[in-house]
Design a protein around this motif. Sequence first.
Motif, PDB file in Angstrom:
ATOM      1  N   LEU A 182       0.839  -1.196   0.000  1.00  0.00           N
ATOM      2  CA  LEU A 182       0.000   0.000   0.000  1.00  0.00           C
ATOM      3  C   LEU A 182       0.876   1.248   0.000  1.00  0.00           C
ATOM      4  CD1 LEU A 182      -2.547  -0.955   2.825  1.00  0.00           C
ATOM      5  CD2 LEU A 182      -3.012  -0.981   0.367  1.00  0.00           C
ATOM      6  N   LEU A 183       0.387   2.297  -0.639  1.00  0.00           N
ATOM      7  CA  LEU A 183       1.020   3.600  -0.505  1.00  0.00           C
ATOM      8  C   LEU A 183       0.443   4.253   0.742  1.00  0.00           C
ATOM      9  CD1 LEU A 183       2.840   5.863  -1.575  1.00  0.00           C
ATOM     10  CD2 LEU A 183       0.892   6.682  -2.916  1.00  0.00           C
ATOM     11  N   ILE A 184       1.247   4.341   1.799  1.00  0.00           N
ATOM     12  CA  ILE A 184       0.737   4.797   3.088  1.00  0.00           C
ATOM     13  C   ILE A 184       0.800   6.319   3.148  1.00  0.00           C
ATOM     14  CG2 ILE A 184       0.974   4.620   5.591  1.00  0.00           C
ATOM     15  CD1 ILE A 184       2.324   1.910   5.149  1.00  0.00           C
ATOM     16  N   LYS A 185      -0.333   6.944   2.892  1.00  0.00           N
ATOM     17  CA  LYS A 185      -0.424   8.396   2.966  1.00  0.00           C
ATOM     18  C   LYS A 185      -0.594   8.841   4.413  1.00  0.00           C
ATOM     19  CE  LYS A 185      -3.122  12.308   1.186  1.00  0.00           C
ATOM     20  NZ  LYS A 185      -4.304  12.697   0.355  1.00  0.00           N
ATOM     21  N   GLN A 186      -1.468   8.138   5.136  1.00  0.00           N
ATOM     22  CA  GLN A 186      -1.705   8.415   6.551  1.00  0.00           C
ATOM     23  C   GLN A 186      -1.949   7.110   7.282  1.00  0.00           C
ATOM     24  OE1 GLN A 186      -4.779  11.722   5.446  1.00  0.00           O
ATOM     25  NE2 GLN A 186      -4.450  11.719   7.633  1.00  0.00           N
ATOM     26  N   PHE A 187      -1.696   7.116   8.581  1.00  0.00           N
ATOM     27  CA  PHE A 187      -1.944   5.942   9.399  1.00  0.00           C
ATOM     28  C   PHE A 187      -2.173   6.356  10.840  1.00  0.00           C
ATOM     29  CE2 PHE A 187       2.511   6.885   9.637  1.00  0.00           C
ATOM     30  CZ  PHE A 187       2.876   6.606  10.944  1.00  0.00           C
ATOM     31  N   PHE A 188      -2.969   5.603  11.551  1.00  0.00           N
ATOM     32  CA  PHE A 188      -3.163   5.790  12.984  1.00  0.00           C
ATOM     33  C   PHE A 188      -3.881   4.570  13.537  1.00  0.00           C
ATOM     34  CE2 PHE A 188      -6.399   8.004  10.562  1.00  0.00           C
ATOM     35  CZ  PHE A 188      -7.585   7.519  11.087  1.00  0.00           C
ATOM     36  N   VAL A 189      -3.884   4.446  14.868  1.00  0.00           N
ATOM     37  CA  VAL A 189      -4.465   3.287  15.531  1.00  0.00           C
ATOM     38  C   VAL A 189      -5.497   3.740  16.557  1.00  0.00           C
ATOM     39  CG1 VAL A 189      -4.011   1.324  17.067  1.00  0.00           C
ATOM     40  CG2 VAL A 189      -2.431   1.844  15.218  1.00  0.00           C
ATOM     41  N   THR A 190      -6.631   3.067  16.582  1.00  0.00           N
ATOM     42  CA  THR A 190      -7.621   3.218  17.642  1.00  0.00           C
ATOM     43  C   THR A 190      -7.771   1.866  18.296  1.00  0.00           C
ATOM     44  OG1 THR A 190      -8.794   4.957  16.415  1.00  0.00           O
ATOM     45  CG2 THR A 190      -9.985   3.888  18.213  1.00  0.00           C
ATOM     46  N   ASN A 191      -7.410   1.789  19.588  1.00  0.00           N
ATOM     47  CA  ASN A 191      -7.270   0.501  20.279  1.00  0.00           C
ATOM     48  C   ASN A 191      -6.278  -0.360  19.495  1.00  0.00           C
ATOM     49  OD1 ASN A 191      -9.010   1.228  22.389  1.00  0.00           O
ATOM     50  ND2 ASN A 191     -10.797   0.670  21.174  1.00  0.00           N
ATOM     51  N   GLU A 192      -6.684  -1.512  18.962  1.00  0.00           N
ATOM     52  CA  GLU A 192      -5.767  -2.328  18.165  1.00  0.00           C
ATOM     53  C   GLU A 192      -6.218  -2.407  16.708  1.00  0.00           C
ATOM     54  OE1 GLU A 192      -4.882  -6.084  19.893  1.00  0.00           O
ATOM     55  OE2 GLU A 192      -3.947  -5.221  21.678  1.00  0.00           O
ATOM     56  N   THR A 193      -6.948  -1.380  16.274  1.00  0.00           N
ATOM     57  CA  THR A 193      -7.372  -1.290  14.883  1.00  0.00           C
ATOM     58  C   THR A 193      -6.502  -0.268  14.169  1.00  0.00           C
ATOM     59  OG1 THR A 193      -9.650  -1.854  15.448  1.00  0.00           O
ATOM     60  CG2 THR A 193      -9.278  -0.814  13.315  1.00  0.00           C
ATOM     61  N   LEU A 194      -5.829  -0.713  13.130  1.00  0.00           N
ATOM     62  CA  LEU A 194      -4.952   0.138  12.331  1.00  0.00           C
ATOM     63  C   LEU A 194      -5.719   0.680  11.132  1.00  0.00           C
ATOM     64  CD1 LEU A 194      -2.150   1.230  11.332  1.00  0.00           C
ATOM     65  CD2 LEU A 194      -1.807  -1.021  10.284  1.00  0.00           C
ATOM     66  N   TYR A 195      -5.674   1.995  10.955  1.00  0.00           N
ATOM     67  CA  TYR A 195      -6.299   2.645   9.799  1.00  0.00           C
ATOM     68  C   TYR A 195      -5.200   3.182   8.893  1.00  0.00           C
ATOM     69  CZ  TYR A 195     -10.643   2.643  12.536  1.00  0.00           C
ATOM     70  OH  TYR A 195     -11.744   2.272  13.270  1.00  0.00           O
ATOM     71  N   ILE A 196      -5.343   2.933   7.605  1.00  0.00           N
ATOM     72  CA  ILE A 196      -4.433   3.477   6.607  1.00  0.00           C
ATOM     73  C   ILE A 196      -5.269   4.151   5.531  1.00  0.00           C
ATOM     74  CG2 ILE A 196      -2.715   2.941   4.830  1.00  0.00           C
ATOM     75  CD1 ILE A 196      -1.767   0.639   6.542  1.00  0.00           C
ATOM     76  N   TYR A 197      -4.918   5.403   5.228  1.00  0.00           N
ATOM     77  CA  TYR A 197      -5.668   6.141   4.212  1.00  0.00           C
ATOM     78  C   TYR A 197      -4.779   6.399   3.014  1.00  0.00           C
ATOM     79  CZ  TYR A 197      -8.580   9.638   1.946  1.00  0.00           C
ATOM     80  OH  TYR A 197      -9.345  10.318   1.035  1.00  0.00           O
ATOM     81  N   GLN A 198      -5.266   6.013   1.826  1.00  0.00           N
ATOM     82  CA  GLN A 198      -4.527   6.251   0.589  1.00  0.00           C
ATOM     83  C   GLN A 198      -5.472   6.082  -0.600  1.00  0.00           C
ATOM     84  OE1 GLN A 198      -3.469   3.280  -1.568  1.00  0.00           O
ATOM     85  NE2 GLN A 198      -5.015   2.142  -0.416  1.00  0.00           N
ATOM     86  N   ASN A 199      -5.263   6.921  -1.606  1.00  0.00           N
ATOM     87  CA  ASN A 199      -6.034   6.849  -2.858  1.00  0.00           C
ATOM     88  C   ASN A 199      -7.534   6.824  -2.619  1.00  0.00           C
ATOM     89  OD1 ASN A 199      -3.623   6.768  -4.298  1.00  0.00           O
ATOM     90  ND2 ASN A 199      -3.558   4.526  -4.310  1.00  0.00           N
ATOM     91  N   GLN A 200      -7.994   7.708  -1.731  1.00  0.00           N
ATOM     92  CA  GLN A 200      -9.422   7.843  -1.406  1.00  0.00           C
ATOM     93  C   GLN A 200     -10.025   6.546  -0.874  1.00  0.00           C
ATOM     94  OE1 GLN A 200     -11.474   9.599  -4.744  1.00  0.00           O
ATOM     95  NE2 GLN A 200     -10.029  11.295  -4.909  1.00  0.00           N
ATOM     96  N   LYS A 201      -9.174   5.720  -0.275  1.00  0.00           N
ATOM     97  CA  LYS A 201      -9.619   4.477   0.340  1.00  0.00           C
ATOM     98  C   LYS A 201      -9.159   4.460   1.796  1.00  0.00           C
ATOM     99  CE  LYS A 201     -11.078   2.505  -3.570  1.00  0.00           C
ATOM    100  NZ  LYS A 201     -12.487   2.119  -3.828  1.00  0.00           N
ATOM    101  N   LEU A 202     -10.071   4.160   2.705  1.00  0.00           N
ATOM    102  CA  LEU A 202      -9.736   4.006   4.109  1.00  0.00           C
ATOM    103  C   LEU A 202      -9.675   2.512   4.418  1.00  0.00           C
ATOM    104  CD1 LEU A 202      -9.244   5.271   6.894  1.00  0.00           C
ATOM    105  CD2 LEU A 202     -11.717   5.209   7.280  1.00  0.00           C
ATOM    106  N   GLN A 203      -8.446   2.035   4.627  1.00  0.00           N
ATOM    107  CA  GLN A 203      -8.225   0.618   4.895  1.00  0.00           C
ATOM    108  C   GLN A 203      -8.202   0.401   6.404  1.00  0.00           C
ATOM    109  OE1 GLN A 203      -7.882  -1.534   2.423  1.00  0.00           O
ATOM    110  NE2 GLN A 203      -7.117  -0.439   0.643  1.00  0.00           N
ATOM    111  N   GLN A 204      -8.851  -0.693   6.837  1.00  0.00           N
ATOM    112  CA  GLN A 204      -8.951  -0.983   8.250  1.00  0.00           C
ATOM    113  C   GLN A 204      -8.400  -2.399   8.513  1.00  0.00           C
ATOM    114  OE1 GLN A 204     -12.843  -0.056   9.676  1.00  0.00           O
ATOM    115  NE2 GLN A 204     -12.575  -1.113  11.633  1.00  0.00           N
ATOM    116  N   PHE A 205      -7.433  -2.508   9.458  1.00  0.00           N
ATOM    117  CA  PHE A 205      -6.785  -3.779   9.763  1.00  0.00           C
ATOM    118  C   PHE A 205      -6.826  -4.042  11.277  1.00  0.00           C
ATOM    119  CE2 PHE A 205      -4.802  -2.171   5.930  1.00  0.00           C
ATOM    120  CZ  PHE A 205      -4.702  -3.290   5.104  1.00  0.00           C
ATOM    121  N   GLN A 206      -6.890  -5.311  11.632  1.00  0.00           N
ATOM    122  CA  GLN A 206      -6.765  -5.715  13.031  1.00  0.00           C
ATOM    123  C   GLN A 206      -5.318  -6.113  13.281  1.00  0.00           C
ATOM    124  OE1 GLN A 206      -9.305  -5.694  15.364  1.00  0.00           O
ATOM    125  NE2 GLN A 206      -7.724  -6.111  16.890  1.00  0.00           N
TER     126      GLN A 206
END
Length: 259
Positions: free
Chosen positions: A231-255
């Motif tokens: 992924l091209l990681i434009k932005q990233f942050f974590v809420t609890n143990e959920t990782l969010y990555i934002y790139q190319n107008q897509k918000l990806q959500q990972f555990q």
Amino acid sequence: MKNAILFFWLLPFSIYSQDIIETTHIKTTDFNTNKIVAIDNFGTIYHLNNNTFYKKSTSNTISYNNLQLGEVTTANAFNPLKINLFYRDFNTVIILDNRLAEIFKIDFNDRQPYKNVTHLSNGFDNTIWIFNQDTQQLELYNHKNNTTQARSLPIQNKVLDLKSNYNQVWLLTSAYILEYNYFGNLISKTPNTGYTKLEENNGNLLLLKDNKLFYLKNNSDKAIPISLPNLLIKQFFVTNETLYIYQNQKLQQFQLKIN
């Protein structure tokens, strides 16, 4: 006796066994914005688009903008009751309540002594953490009574990023990751091996290097790589143990699978 020997022989391997943090993809959401600031436990999205700050919940969307101050350099929604927007070009901070109403304006140009601020993060009560470029010091600044409650020694290297919670603050410099307590005392110093950005979550750090993410646990000096798809990681942050990555107008959500 044999079992005891076996236990102590395996103990180092159990402590240091996690050489990589695995992830599970949860979902991908279409989201068109310039920058996502935060997502809270209720799914409320704080984001910046065309220099307007938005709070988008499941029921409604509200916004704030201040065209007179130009571009928002950084936004922080760690405390949703005291959101801060930093306008570096005007050396000014706007503090908003949870309805995005302006409750305080800090114009460092009009305050004495003058502070030339380059980085900013949240503090506790009426304080914010700022990096004063003129003195090269990290300061815990009380904006209500215009006093500095804590101050670090001068920083010798270029500051790349600044993040905090109520008890700790981290400075990412070109040479080190510096951790301070709320008295401004240095409590850890970890070499920076190429990291360019950091995010904080419950005292743990996420670090970006060469479009890859690493996880640095609290009280550890070993950053663990996070396994992710390409992924091209434009932005990233974590809420609890959920990782969010934002790139190319897509918000990806990972555990995150953290031992």
